[in-house]
Design an enzyme around this catalytic site. Structure first.
Site, PDB file in Angstrom:
ATOM      1  N   LYS A   1      -2.094  -1.478  -3.763  1.00  0.00           N
ATOM      2  CA  LYS A   1      -2.981  -0.320  -3.687  1.00  0.00           C
ATOM      3  C   LYS A   1      -2.140   0.948  -3.734  1.00  0.00           C
ATOM      4  CE  LYS A   1      -6.422   1.889  -0.689  1.00  0.00           C
ATOM      5  NZ  LYS A   1      -7.088   1.862   0.631  1.00  0.00           N
TER       6      LYS A   1
ATOM      7  N   LYS B   1       0.864  -1.188   0.000  1.00  0.00           N
ATOM      8  CA  LYS B   1       0.000   0.000   0.000  1.00  0.00           C
ATOM      9  C   LYS B   1       0.895   1.232   0.000  1.00  0.00           C
ATOM     10  CE  LYS B   1      -3.724   2.307   2.532  1.00  0.00           C
ATOM     11  NZ  LYS B   1      -4.625   2.232   3.719  1.00  0.00           N
TER      12      LYS B   1
END
Length: 331
Positions: free
Chosen positions: A257, A203
């Site tokens: 992400k 992320k």
């Protein structure tokens, strides 16, 4: 990967297999189906906060009844999973974040409501403290420092409450070190051996999250930034080390992400680890595409093309706010 051998022109005319729809279908390399989608939804406990989110046109905050209807829609469209993000009361947010593991917080109530309505639908959750944190961070903050180990202890309590509520998949999005091992150990110890972990393993500290923070009510509350725990967007090898660590600690699936700006990472993760790999087409990606569609600058076909890009990059599935619209188009 082997280098393809292509005969010289005119023996090789690559357009031969593009000539008709049936020929194109015969050599189609990547498929996109509703089964490849996870639908993220926002569920609110705040009276009057339901309805469309200004920075995410077409996406709404839902009441519990709205979440039930969304679950029924997902089942009709053969979307296998729905992911819950809570919009909690601003006045009840604290620096100690104790509502994160309250069995009756809005997230846990939504899990129970959806599982009662559509028992076979897989329910995914978010594991991070920011929806309940007064300062907007994913972890506990003391004197400006985001505490790692103390946050992991809080995340374990949050995860156990969600597992008790009936979650099928836990999505740790906090990026604290060691949290996957701690979560897996706690789930095993509490008898929740069947609960899967889809780790937000790579992320990045991205500028694409802005509309999401509007959706969960975190805009303007964040003190500082999240760069001490989310991955530097410039760092490919660091992201891969994060993925390797989370898989070693017991993650069943991993996520990259944001999505489209990091397709190279998606491909590398799938090729290197051969684990179930997902991407999150985040709020900023959605807002750009949907905004262009609504202004007539792009056709709605761009939704399909954007999701095919994830599949082509090796992703087994995608979290996307486009999920119901795309499932309807595919149907």
């Amino acid at each position: 990967m082997a280098t393809p051998i292509v005969a010289p022109f005119p023996a090789a005319r690559l357009r031969r297999l593009r000539r008709t729809a049936n020929l194109r279908a015969m050599v189609h390399e990547v498929n996109l189906t509703a089964a490849d989608l996870i639908w993220p939804i926002f569920v609110t406990e705040v009276a009057g906060a339901e309805g469309e989110i200004a920075s995410m046109p077409g996406v709404e905050r839902l009441t519990l009844d709205g979440a039930k209807r969304a679950a029924e829609r997902a089942a009709r469209l053969n979307i296998p999973a729905i992911c819950i993000f809570p919009h909690s009361d601003q006045d009840l947010k604290t620096e100690s974040c104790e509502r994160a593991w309250d069995p009756d917080n809005i997230g846990n109530r939504a899990i129970r409501a959806i599982k009662e309505t559509v028992p076979d639908l897989a329910v995914m959750t978010d594991i991070a403290l920011d929806p309940y944190n007064a300062n907007g961070h994913d972890g506990l903050v003391v004197d400006g420092e985001i505490l790692n180990d103390e946050t992991v202890e809080a995340l374990v309590r949050m995860a156990l409450a969600q597992a008790e509520a009936g979650a099928d998949i836990l999505g740790p999005s906090d990026m604290m070190d060691g949290r996957i091992g701690a979560l897996r150990g706690a789930l095993e110890g509490a008898g929740h051996r069947h609960v899967a972990i889809l780790s937000y393993a790579a992320k990045f500290a991205s500028a694409f999250y802005g509309p999401f923070r509007d959706a969960v009510g975190a805009s303007g509350r964040l003190v500082g930034d999240k760069k001490t725990y989310q991955v530097n967007p410039a760092n490919r090898e660091e992201a891969l080390r994060c993925v390797a660590r989370d898989l070693a600690e017991g993650a069943d699936m991993v996520m990259v992400k944001p999505g489209m700006p990091y397709l190279d990472i998606c491909r590398e993760v799938k090729d290197r680890f051969a684990a179930p790999t997902f991407a999150y087409q985040v709020s900023g990606e959605y807002a750009m595409l949907e905004g262009a569609i609504r202004n007539g600058w792009l056709s709605r076909e761009v939704m399909l093309e954007s999701l095919l890009a994830f599949r082509r990059a090796g992703c087994d599935g995608v979290l996307s706010y486009f999920a119901p619209s795309v499932a309807e188009m595919l149907a």
